[in-house]
Design a protein around this motif. Structure first.
Motif, short mmCIF file in Angstrom:
data_model
loop_
_atom_site.label_atom_id
_atom_site.label_comp_id
_atom_site.label_asym_id
_atom_site.label_seq_id
_atom_site.Cartn_x
_atom_site.Cartn_y
_atom_site.Cartn_z
N PRO A 156 0.93 -1.25 -0.08
CA PRO A 156 0.00 0.10 -0.08
C PRO A 156 0.89 1.13 0.07
CG PRO A 156 -0.73 -1.42 1.69
CD PRO A 156 0.74 -2.01 1.31
N GLY A 157 0.33 2.32 -0.50
CA GLY A 157 1.13 3.54 -0.44
C GLY A 157 0.17 4.69 -0.52
N GLY A 196 11.67 20.47 15.14
CA GLY A 196 10.46 21.39 15.47
C GLY A 196 9.16 21.09 14.95
N ALA A 197 9.31 19.77 14.15
CA ALA A 197 7.94 19.36 13.40
C ALA A 197 6.93 18.80 14.45
CB ALA A 197 8.29 18.34 12.16
N GLU A 198 5.85 18.91 14.35
CA GLU A 198 4.74 18.24 15.18
C GLU A 198 4.56 16.76 14.64
OE1 GLU A 198 1.19 20.13 16.55
OE2 GLU A 198 2.05 22.09 15.54
N VAL A 199 4.68 16.59 13.12
CA VAL A 199 4.28 15.29 12.63
C VAL A 199 5.51 15.07 11.61
CG1 VAL A 199 2.88 14.12 11.19
CG2 VAL A 199 1.97 15.98 12.72
N LEU A 200 5.98 13.74 11.50
CA LEU A 200 6.84 13.10 10.34
C LEU A 200 5.89 12.48 9.68
CD1 LEU A 200 9.42 11.99 8.84
CD2 LEU A 200 9.57 10.55 10.77
N VAL A 201 6.06 12.88 8.13
CA VAL A 201 5.25 12.06 7.19
C VAL A 201 6.35 11.09 6.28
CG1 VAL A 201 4.80 13.87 5.84
CG2 VAL A 201 3.44 11.77 5.60
N VAL A 202 6.15 10.17 6.06
CA VAL A 202 7.11 9.37 4.94
C VAL A 202 6.13 9.08 4.00
CG1 VAL A 202 8.22 7.29 4.69
CG2 VAL A 202 8.19 8.16 6.78
N LEU A 203 6.65 9.57 2.61
CA LEU A 203 5.85 9.43 1.48
C LEU A 203 6.68 8.75 0.24
CD1 LEU A 203 4.32 12.85 1.29
CD2 LEU A 203 3.08 10.73 2.02
N THR A 204 8.00 8.47 0.56
CA THR A 204 8.55 7.52 -0.60
C THR A 204 9.59 6.57 0.18
OG1 THR A 204 8.72 9.45 -1.97
CG2 THR A 204 10.15 7.67 -2.44
N GLU A 256 14.39 13.79 19.74
CA GLU A 256 14.85 15.00 20.37
C GLU A 256 14.43 16.22 19.42
OE1 GLU A 256 18.54 12.45 22.19
OE2 GLU A 256 19.01 14.27 20.79
N LEU A 257 14.57 15.93 18.29
CA LEU A 257 14.66 17.17 17.35
C LEU A 257 13.17 17.67 17.19
CD1 LEU A 257 17.19 16.27 14.81
CD2 LEU A 257 17.47 18.05 16.28
N MET A 258 12.04 16.44 17.23
CA MET A 258 10.89 16.92 16.90
C MET A 258 10.00 17.67 18.10
SD MET A 258 9.50 13.67 14.72
CE MET A 258 7.68 14.32 14.63
N GLU A 259 9.08 18.51 17.37
CA GLU A 259 8.28 19.29 18.59
C GLU A 259 7.27 18.18 19.21
OE1 GLU A 259 8.89 22.46 19.36
OE2 GLU A 259 7.47 22.27 21.05
N GLY A 260 6.62 17.43 18.22
CA GLY A 260 5.80 16.33 18.55
C GLY A 260 6.22 15.10 18.29
N ARG A 261 5.50 14.03 18.56
CA ARG A 261 5.81 12.55 18.40
C ARG A 261 4.80 11.88 17.48
NH1 ARG A 261 9.14 14.51 20.59
NH2 ARG A 261 10.40 14.25 22.37
N ASN A 262 4.47 12.65 16.46
CA ASN A 262 3.63 11.67 15.66
C ASN A 262 4.30 11.36 14.14
OD1 ASN A 262 1.20 12.66 17.24
ND2 ASN A 262 2.28 14.58 16.85
N ILE A 263 4.09 10.35 13.80
CA ILE A 263 4.44 9.62 12.47
C ILE A 263 3.35 9.22 11.69
CG2 ILE A 263 5.94 7.73 11.60
CD1 ILE A 263 8.05 8.06 13.71
N VAL A 264 3.15 9.71 10.52
CA VAL A 264 2.34 9.13 9.53
C VAL A 264 3.07 8.40 8.65
CG1 VAL A 264 0.69 9.80 7.54
CG2 VAL A 264 0.55 10.81 9.93
N ASP A 265 2.96 7.04 8.52
CA ASP A 265 4.04 6.29 7.66
C ASP A 265 3.35 5.65 6.18
OD1 ASP A 265 5.93 3.37 8.17
OD2 ASP A 265 5.64 4.59 6.44
N GLY A 266 3.48 6.66 5.20
CA GLY A 266 2.48 6.43 3.82
C GLY A 266 3.23 5.43 3.17
N ARG A 267 4.17 4.65 3.58
CA ARG A 267 4.60 3.43 2.93
C ARG A 267 4.61 2.15 3.72
NH1 ARG A 267 5.06 3.82 -2.73
NH2 ARG A 267 5.46 6.13 -3.24
N ASN A 268 4.30 2.52 5.07
CA ASN A 268 4.29 1.36 5.96
C ASN A 268 5.66 0.96 6.00
OD1 ASN A 268 1.46 1.36 6.62
ND2 ASN A 268 1.02 -0.38 5.59
N LEU A 269 6.74 1.87 5.88
CA LEU A 269 8.02 1.45 5.78
C LEU A 269 8.65 1.20 7.02
CD1 LEU A 269 10.48 1.43 3.44
CD2 LEU A 269 10.94 3.86 4.53
#
Ligand code: UDX
Length: 425
Positions: free
Chosen positions: A248-249, A371-379, A394-407
Motif C-alpha cells: 500500500p502507498g 521542530g515538526a509536530e508530525v513526520l510523514v513518510v511518502l517515498t 529529540e529534534l521533533m516538537e511532537g511525536r507523531n508519525i504518518v507512515d505513507g509507505r508502511n516502511l
C-alpha cells in the motif's frame, strides 16, 4: 550484429541504446538537443538510473555507442530505427503523437531500403499504422516493440525481461527484430501491431488496478481492524495473485501509470467501450492522495494553519530522481493548501520543487523534522528505515508519525513514545 538508430535519449531511449550496445549492436542515439548530445558523448548521464552511466561509458569506449544531433544523422546508415520519443498525455487524455509523427516524417526519406522502424515508446493502439502512413515507404516495415522498463531497474528489465513483445504484420521484419534480442533469455512473442500495443496498455493498467485494489484493501483493514501487512502476505502466497505490487502507498504515480491508464480508458471510450472499471481505479488513486493528506491533518487537529511538519520522500518511488506525477507531491499539495508549514527531504532531490512553492526542500533528513509536530513518510527510500529515531524524537516538537509507505518499524517507534499511523495498520 545490427546497426541501430535510437531516436530520443530520454529514460527509454538511453536505456534502449545502452543495452543494445551492451548486447553487441552498433548503436547511434540521436537527440534534438545539441547540449544534451555533447553531455552524453562525454559519458555524463542526466538521469538517476542504476548502472546506466557504466553501460553508456562501456558503449562509448567499445565504439558500439555514439550520440549525434538529429534523427537523420543516426538513421541514414542504420538498419533498425527505434522511436523512443515522448508520447505525453494530451488535453483530452489521449496520448499526444506529435513527437512520434515528427520523428517519423524527419527520417522518412533517408531510411535505407529494407529498414525496420520500431515503436518503442508507449503509443496508442493503432500507432504503428499511423507511423507507416507518415513514412509512406512500402520498402520499410514498421514494428511495435513496447518497453516494460521500470525506473530504477530499467537496464535489468531490458536485459532480463519477463517477455519481449513484437507486433508486426510482416513476419520477416518480426524475425529480424527478434534476432536483436538473441542474447536475451526470455520468451519472445510475435503478434499483430494492435495486439502488441494493447498488451502494453493493458499490462500497465492492470498493475495500476492491482495497486488501487491493495490501497483500498488497506482502507478496509483500517475500518475492520486488520493488519494489511499480514493480509497482503496471506494474499500473495496465492500464485494467481503473486507477492509483488501489493505494498500500500499514498497512491501510485510516475511518468507512465497515470498517463497510460487514462489513455487506455480514452482509447476504449473512443472505440465505443465505457471502461468504468478503469475510471474507478483512477478515482481510488485520487482518493488515496486525499486520505493520506487527511491522516496528517487529523493529527494537527481543527486549526492546521501555521503548524509545522517534516516530510521524508518527494520522488514518485525510491531508486529514482523522478518527480513526475509523484504521489508525495499530490499529498503535500493538499497538506500545504491547509496552511501547514512543510520542510521536506529526499535523497534524490536537490533544491525546490516547482509544484510545491511553499515547501522548503532541505538537504538533510534530520533538518526536515526539526521542530515538526508530525513526520510523514511518502517515498520508500530504504535509508529512512535506519535513521536514529532517538535523535528524531529529540529534534521533533511532537511525536507523531504518518507512515505513507508502511516502511518504518511500528513497534520500535511506539516504544520510543511516538504515535504511529500507517496505512491499513
Ligand atoms: C511502470 C511499470 O511497472 C513498467 O512496467 C512500465 O514500463 C512503466 O511504468 P514505473 O513507472 O517505473 O514502471 O514504476 P513502478 O515501479 O511500476 O511504480 C509505479 C508506482 O506504483 C510508483 O508510484 C510506486 O511507488 C507505486 N507502487 C509500486 C506502489 O505503491 N506499491 C507497489 O507495491 C509497487
Amino acid at each position: 550484429m545490427a546497426k541501430i538508430a535510437v531516436i530520443g535519449t530520454g529514460y527509454v531511449g538511453l536505456t534502449t541504446g545502452a543495452c543494445f550496445a551492451h548486447l553487441g549492436h552498433e548503436v547511434i542515439c540521436a537527440d534534438i538537443d545539441a547540449d544534451k548530445v555533447a553531455m552524453l558523448q562525454r559519458g555524463e548521464i542526466p538521469i538517476v538510473e542504476r548502472d546506466l552511466d557504466r553501460f553508456v561509458k562501456e558503449g562509448l569506449s567499445s565504439g558500439n555507442l555514439s550520440f549525434v544531433v538529429g534523427a537523420i544523422e543516426a538513421s541514414k546508415a542504420s538498419e533498425f530505427h527505434y522511436l523512443c520519443v515522448p508520447t505525453p498525455q494530451g488535453e483530452d487524455g489521449a496520448a499526444d503523437l506529435s513527437y512520434l509523427e515528427r520523428a517519423a516524417a524527419e527520417i522518412a526519406e533517408c531510411l535505407p531500403t529494407g529498414s525496420v522502424v520500431v515503436n518503442k515508446s508507449t503509443v496508442p493502439v493503432g500507432s504503428t499504422g499511423i507511423v507507416a502512413r507518415v513514412l509512406g515507404r512500402s520498402d520499410v516495415a514498421v514494428v511495435s516493440n513496447p518497453e516494460f522498463l521500470r525506473e530504477g531497474t530499467a537496464l535489468d528489465d531490458f536485459l532480463n525481461p519477463d517477455r519481449v513483445v513484437i507486433g508486426c504484420s510482416n513476419q520477416e521484419a518480426a524475425i529480424r527484430v527478434a534476432a536483436l534480442y538473441s542474447k536475451v533469455r526470455a520468451p519472445i512473442m510475435v503478434t499483430d501491431p494492435i495486439s502488441a500495443e494493447t498488451i502494453k496498455y493493458a499490462s500497465n493498467a492492470f498493475l495500476a488496478s492491482k495497486l488501487s485494489f491493495v490501497n483500498a484493501i488497506a482502507n478496509v483493514c483500517e475500518a475492520v481492524g486488520a493488519d494489511v501487512n499480514d493480509v497482503v502476505l496471506g494474499m500473495g502466497y496465492d500464485k494467481r495473485i503473486g507477492k509483488e505490487f501489493l505494498h500500500p502507498g499514498p497512491g501510485w504515480g510516475g511518468s507512465c501509470f497515470p498517463k497510460d491508464t487514462i489513455a487506455l480508458a480514452k482509447i476504449a471510450e473512443d472505440h465505443g467501450y465505457e471502461f468504468t472499471f478503469l475510471n474507478e481505479v483512477l478515482r481510488v488513486n485520487e482518493e488515496q492522495f486525499e486520505r493520506t493528506a487527511q491522516k496528517v491533518l487529523d493529527v494537527l487537529g481543527h486549526d492546521p494553519a501555521g503548524r509545522r511538519i517534516g516530510c521524508w520522500g518527494l520522488t514518485f518511488k525510491a531508486g529514482t530522481d523522478d518527480l513526475r506525477q509523484s504521489p508525495a507531491i499530490e499529498v503535500l499539495k493538499r497538506v500545504s493548501a491547509a496552511g501547514v508549514q512543510i520542510k521536506a527531504y529526499d535523497p534524490a532531490v536537490k533544491g525546490p520543487v516547482a509544484e510545491l512553492p511553499d515547501v522548503e526542500v532541505v538537504s538533510d533528513a534530520y533538518e526536515a523534522i526539526e521542530g515538526a509536530e508530525v513526520l510523514v513518510v511518502l517515498t520508500e527510500w530504504d535509508e529512512f528505515r535506519w535513521m536514529d529515531f532517538d535523535r528524531v524524537a529529540e529534534l521533533m516538537e511532537g511525536r507523531n508519525i504518518v507512515d505513507g509507505r508502511n516502511l518504518l518499524e511500528r513497534t520500535q517507534l511506539i516504544r520510543r513514545g511516538f504515535t504511529y499511523r500507517g496505512l491499513g495498520r
